[in-house]
Design an enzyme around this catalytic site. Structure first.
Site, PDB file in Angstrom:
ATOM      1  N   GLY A   8       0.829  -1.224   0.000  1.00 38.55           N
ATOM      2  CA  GLY A   8       0.000   0.000   0.000  1.00 38.55           C
ATOM      3  C   GLY A   8       0.853   1.259   0.000  1.00 38.55           C
ATOM      4  O   GLY A   8       0.456   2.300   0.541  1.00 38.55           O
ATOM      5  N   ASP A  34       2.378  -1.795  -4.402  1.00 37.92           N
ATOM      6  CA  ASP A  34       0.959  -1.430  -4.379  1.00 37.92           C
ATOM      7  C   ASP A  34       0.294  -2.204  -5.516  1.00 37.92           C
ATOM      8  O   ASP A  34       0.975  -2.804  -6.346  1.00 37.92           O
ATOM      9  CB  ASP A  34       0.783   0.091  -4.580  1.00 37.92           C
ATOM     10  CG  ASP A  34      -0.536   0.615  -4.017  1.00 37.92           C
ATOM     11  OD1 ASP A  34      -0.529   1.246  -2.943  1.00 37.92           O
ATOM     12  OD2 ASP A  34      -1.596   0.384  -4.665  1.00 37.92           O
ATOM     13  N   ILE A  35      -1.020  -2.145  -5.536  1.00 39.29           N
ATOM     14  CA  ILE A  35      -1.730  -2.807  -6.640  1.00 39.29           C
ATOM     15  C   ILE A  35      -1.699  -1.929  -7.891  1.00 39.29           C
ATOM     16  O   ILE A  35      -1.879  -2.405  -9.003  1.00 39.29           O
ATOM     17  CB  ILE A  35      -3.175  -3.165  -6.223  1.00 39.29           C
ATOM     18  CG1 ILE A  35      -3.786  -4.182  -7.195  1.00 39.29           C
ATOM     19  CG2 ILE A  35      -4.034  -1.925  -6.076  1.00 39.29           C
ATOM     20  CD1 ILE A  35      -5.083  -4.773  -6.708  1.00 39.29           C
ATOM     21  N   ILE A  50      -2.099  -7.661  -2.680  1.00 37.58           N
ATOM     22  CA  ILE A  50      -1.948  -8.388  -1.406  1.00 37.58           C
ATOM     23  C   ILE A  50      -2.802  -9.659  -1.357  1.00 37.58           C
ATOM     24  O   ILE A  50      -2.625 -10.491  -0.471  1.00 37.58           O
ATOM     25  CB  ILE A  50      -2.245  -7.495  -0.174  1.00 37.58           C
ATOM     26  CG1 ILE A  50      -3.602  -6.799  -0.302  1.00 37.58           C
ATOM     27  CG2 ILE A  50      -1.134  -6.498   0.054  1.00 37.58           C
ATOM     28  CD1 ILE A  50      -4.100  -6.251   1.018  1.00 37.58           C
ATOM     29  N   TYR A 139     -14.797  -2.152   7.979  1.00 36.21           N
ATOM     30  CA  TYR A 139     -13.383  -1.780   8.156  1.00 36.21           C
ATOM     31  C   TYR A 139     -12.950  -2.001   9.615  1.00 36.21           C
ATOM     32  O   TYR A 139     -11.927  -2.632   9.886  1.00 36.21           O
ATOM     33  CB  TYR A 139     -13.226  -0.312   7.753  1.00 36.21           C
ATOM     34  CG  TYR A 139     -11.893   0.327   8.082  1.00 36.21           C
ATOM     35  CD1 TYR A 139     -10.744  -0.012   7.376  1.00 36.21           C
ATOM     36  CD2 TYR A 139     -11.794   1.285   9.083  1.00 36.21           C
ATOM     37  CE1 TYR A 139      -9.535   0.606   7.665  1.00 36.21           C
ATOM     38  CE2 TYR A 139     -10.591   1.905   9.369  1.00 36.21           C
ATOM     39  CZ  TYR A 139      -9.464   1.562   8.660  1.00 36.21           C
ATOM     40  OH  TYR A 139      -8.263   2.172   8.942  1.00 36.21           O
ATOM     41  N   LYS A 143     -10.213  -4.611  11.231  1.00 37.77           N
ATOM     42  CA  LYS A 143      -9.051  -4.193  12.037  1.00 37.77           C
ATOM     43  C   LYS A 143      -9.081  -4.878  13.403  1.00 37.77           C
ATOM     44  O   LYS A 143      -8.039  -5.292  13.931  1.00 37.77           O
ATOM     45  CB  LYS A 143      -9.038  -2.668  12.208  1.00 37.77           C
ATOM     46  CG  LYS A 143      -8.723  -1.907  10.928  1.00 37.77           C
ATOM     47  CD  LYS A 143      -7.309  -2.162  10.437  1.00 37.77           C
ATOM     48  CE  LYS A 143      -6.972  -1.360   9.201  1.00 37.77           C
ATOM     49  NZ  LYS A 143      -5.651  -1.688   8.629  1.00 37.77           N
TER      50      LYS A 143
HETATM   51  P1  NAD Z   1      -4.798   4.718   1.537  1.00 37.20           P
HETATM   52  O1  NAD Z   1      -6.191   4.356   1.151  1.00 37.20           O
HETATM   53  O2  NAD Z   1      -4.321   6.074   1.280  1.00 37.20           O
HETATM   54  O3  NAD Z   1      -3.782   3.692   0.873  1.00 37.20           O
HETATM   55  C1  NAD Z   1      -4.036   2.313   0.813  1.00 37.20           C
HETATM   56  C2  NAD Z   1      -3.251   1.760  -0.350  1.00 37.20           C
HETATM   57  O4  NAD Z   1      -3.526   0.359  -0.438  1.00 37.20           O
HETATM   58  C3  NAD Z   1      -3.639   2.389  -1.697  1.00 37.20           C
HETATM   59  O5  NAD Z   1      -2.503   2.933  -2.333  1.00 37.20           O
HETATM   60  C4  NAD Z   1      -4.231   1.230  -2.481  1.00 37.20           C
HETATM   61  O6  NAD Z   1      -3.958   1.270  -3.855  1.00 37.20           O
HETATM   62  C5  NAD Z   1      -3.563   0.038  -1.818  1.00 37.20           C
HETATM   63  N1  NAD Z   1      -4.311  -1.207  -2.024  1.00 37.20           N
HETATM   64  C6  NAD Z   1      -5.648  -1.391  -1.988  1.00 37.20           C
HETATM   65  N2  NAD Z   1      -5.950  -2.663  -2.303  1.00 37.20           N
HETATM   66  C7  NAD Z   1      -4.777  -3.300  -2.533  1.00 37.20           C
HETATM   67  C8  NAD Z   1      -4.437  -4.630  -2.892  1.00 37.20           C
HETATM   68  N3  NAD Z   1      -5.365  -5.568  -3.102  1.00 37.20           N
HETATM   69  N4  NAD Z   1      -3.121  -4.919  -3.019  1.00 37.20           N
HETATM   70  C9  NAD Z   1      -2.175  -3.986  -2.833  1.00 37.20           C
HETATM   71  N5  NAD Z   1      -2.440  -2.714  -2.511  1.00 37.20           N
HETATM   72  C10 NAD Z   1      -3.732  -2.374  -2.370  1.00 37.20           C
HETATM   73  O7  NAD Z   1      -4.650   4.346   3.090  1.00 37.20           O
HETATM   74  P2  NAD Z   1      -3.721   5.034   4.189  1.00 37.20           P
HETATM   75  O8  NAD Z   1      -4.464   6.173   4.743  1.00 37.20           O
HETATM   76  O9  NAD Z   1      -2.352   5.253   3.660  1.00 37.20           O
HETATM   77  O10 NAD Z   1      -3.708   3.900   5.296  1.00 37.20           O
HETATM   78  C11 NAD Z   1      -2.654   2.965   5.397  1.00 37.20           C
HETATM   79  C12 NAD Z   1      -3.003   1.989   6.498  1.00 37.20           C
HETATM   80  O11 NAD Z   1      -3.170   2.706   7.736  1.00 37.20           O
HETATM   81  C13 NAD Z   1      -4.309   1.234   6.277  1.00 37.20           C
HETATM   82  O12 NAD Z   1      -4.158  -0.092   6.715  1.00 37.20           O
HETATM   83  C14 NAD Z   1      -5.307   1.966   7.130  1.00 37.20           C
HETATM   84  O13 NAD Z   1      -6.337   1.134   7.564  1.00 37.20           O
HETATM   85  C15 NAD Z   1      -4.441   2.429   8.286  1.00 37.20           C
HETATM   86  N6  NAD Z   1      -4.991   3.613   8.931  1.00 37.20           N
HETATM   87  C16 NAD Z   1      -5.016   4.809   8.277  1.00 37.20           C
HETATM   88  C17 NAD Z   1      -5.558   5.923   8.908  1.00 37.20           C
HETATM   89  C18 NAD Z   1      -5.602   7.271   8.234  1.00 37.20           C
HETATM   90  O14 NAD Z   1      -6.162   8.220   8.798  1.00 37.20           O
HETATM   91  N7  NAD Z   1      -5.022   7.441   7.050  1.00 37.20           N
HETATM   92  C19 NAD Z   1      -6.061   5.804  10.205  1.00 37.20           C
HETATM   93  C20 NAD Z   1      -6.067   4.551  10.816  1.00 37.20           C
HETATM   94  C21 NAD Z   1      -5.494   3.468  10.184  1.00 37.20           C
HETATM   95  N1  SER Z   2      -8.801   7.641   9.183  1.00 36.83           N
HETATM   96  C1  SER Z   2      -9.339   6.327   9.103  1.00 36.83           C
HETATM   97  C2  SER Z   2     -10.706   6.342   8.494  1.00 36.83           C
HETATM   98  O1  SER Z   2     -11.352   7.357   8.617  1.00 36.83           O
HETATM   99  C3  SER Z   2      -9.408   5.710  10.478  1.00 36.83           C
HETATM  100  O2  SER Z   2      -8.963   4.429  10.395  1.00 36.83           O
HETATM  101  O3  SER Z   2     -11.095   5.362   7.943  1.00 36.83           O
END
Ligand code: NAD
Ligand code: SER
Length: 310
Positions: A8, A34-35, A50, A139, A143
């Site tokens: 990702g 990434d995908i 993934i 979601y 988690k």
């Molecule tokens: P994002 O949506 O910006 O990025 C996720 C990435 O995963 C994307 O680039 C997407 O192309 C890739 N992806 C989706 N399906 C895929 C697959 N099958 N194979 C490979 N790649 C794939 O998310 P983010 O905000 O960067 O979050 C990263 C992690 O942190 C996630 O696990 C999310 O749950 C966690 N998280 C994020 C936040 C936040 O506020 N951003 C908060 C809590 C937890």
């Molecule tokens: N920022 C994230 C969401 O809103 C929390 O995991 O999904």
């Protein structure tokens, strides 16, 4: 030698974490994946779905990977559009990472959990580390289950997998990919571009938030902490600040006094209402020294400054 695979890596956090890991461990020792083809990250980069365990195993073996930072997932709001597909990607993706890590005896794995594991029966203010976790989104369910699987692989197979429950992450790099806290990034872009902002949450909806720099530092600190200091093998609560849309609007108005906001809550309001207002992260502070530096005012100064410069 440490060799890292980031899944990702095109995402909001993955793109920043990849840069930080490359500075720390050497550019070519961090393989981004990434995908989709790379957008915000440099080579070395590989397309890895993934859900394709064989491909992931091949990359780990060929590249001599010793650690995986598993960021790929579908986030809270986007996930509700196709619950079963979200479950599949978030859970089967994690199982593939866990199995590859176990098979190749990797040194460490990072799994980001979320405040989305909490639900309406969770204490809303100062949410404790160990508490009721009855999530209401697919979601959050993924988690919550994922945290328990991480603990299981640690206890049963000795896999050193570490995790934090990120709050909403705010940064000026790649935009967020479909979460409920996305408004807190979009609002800065609108302010700097001189546009009014229509918020999809109500004015008084408090949520825990964290600035990107703190998130990246905390993640690397957790991963580098001595193993005996890691006492929580589900996922650590992590916090820095909590604010409402009205409060972030007021903070931005100190830089842009004419900036206007209107409120038009949509389905994301119910998701936000099911999450907690503020988090008790004292165990992370005590166990491995978590100490965030950014509050709302400091973060706003930096967001506005960087976006304006751009
Ligand atoms: P994002 O949506 O910006 O990025 C996720 C990435 O995963 C994307 O680039 C997407 O192309 C890739 N992806 C989706 N399906 C895929 C697959 N099958 N194979 C490979 N790649 C794939 O998310 P983010 O905000 O960067 O979050 C990263 C992690 O942190 C996630 O696990 C999310 O749950 C966690 N998280 C994020 C936040 C936040 O506020 N951003 C908060 C809590 C937890
Ligand atoms: N920022 C994230 C969401 O809103 C929390 O995991 O999904």
């Amino acid at each position: 030698m440490t060799r890292i695979l980031v899944t990702g890596a095109n995402g909001q956090i993955g793109s920043e974490l990849t840069k930080a890991l490359r500075l720390r461990y050497g550019h070519n020792n961090v393989l981004a994946s990434d995908i989709f083809a790379p957008t915000h990250v440099e080579e070395p980069f590989g397309i890895v779905d993934i859900l394709d365990k064989e491909r992931m195993a091949q990359v780990v073996e060929n590249e001599g990977v010793t650690q995986i930072y598993h960021l790929a997932a579908i986030l809270s709001a986007k996930g509700e559009a196709d619950p079963l597909r979200t479950w599949d990607i978030n859970m089967q993706g994690l199982f593939n990472v866990l199995e590859v890590a176990r098979t190749f005896k990797l040194d460490k794995v990072f799994f980001p959990s979320s405040i989305a594991v909490f639900g309406k029966n969770t204490p809303k203010v100062g949410t404790p580390q160990h508490t009721v976790a009855e999530p209401e989104t697919v979601y959050g369910m993924s988690k919550s289950a994922g945290e328990n699987w991480c603990q299981y692989y640690c206890e049963r197979y000795g896999l050193d997998i570490r995790s934090v429950r990120y709050p909403g992450i705010i940064g000026h790099g790649q935009k967020p990919g479909g979460g409920t806290t996305d408004y807190a990034v979009d609002i800065y872009h609108h302010a700097v571009q001189g546009k009014d902002y229509e918020c999809f949450l109500k004015a008084d909806t408090a949520l825990p938030m964290l600035y990107m720099d703190d998130a990246i530092k905390g993640t690397i600190d957790l991963m580098e902490a001595p193993k005996e200091k890691i006492k929580v093998r589900t996922s650590y609560n992590l916090a820095a600040m909590s604010f409402t849309p009205a409060e972030v609007h007021a903070a931005i108005q100190k830089h842009y006094p004419d900036f206007k906001i209107t409120y038009k809550p949509d389905f994301r309001q119910a998701i936000a209402d099911s999450w907690t207002d503020s988090i008790d992260d004292s165990q992370a502070r005590q166990d491995w020294g978590w100490a965030p530096e950014f509050d709302l005012e400091r973060m706003t100064g930096e967001m506005v400054g960087v976006l304006r410069g751009r």
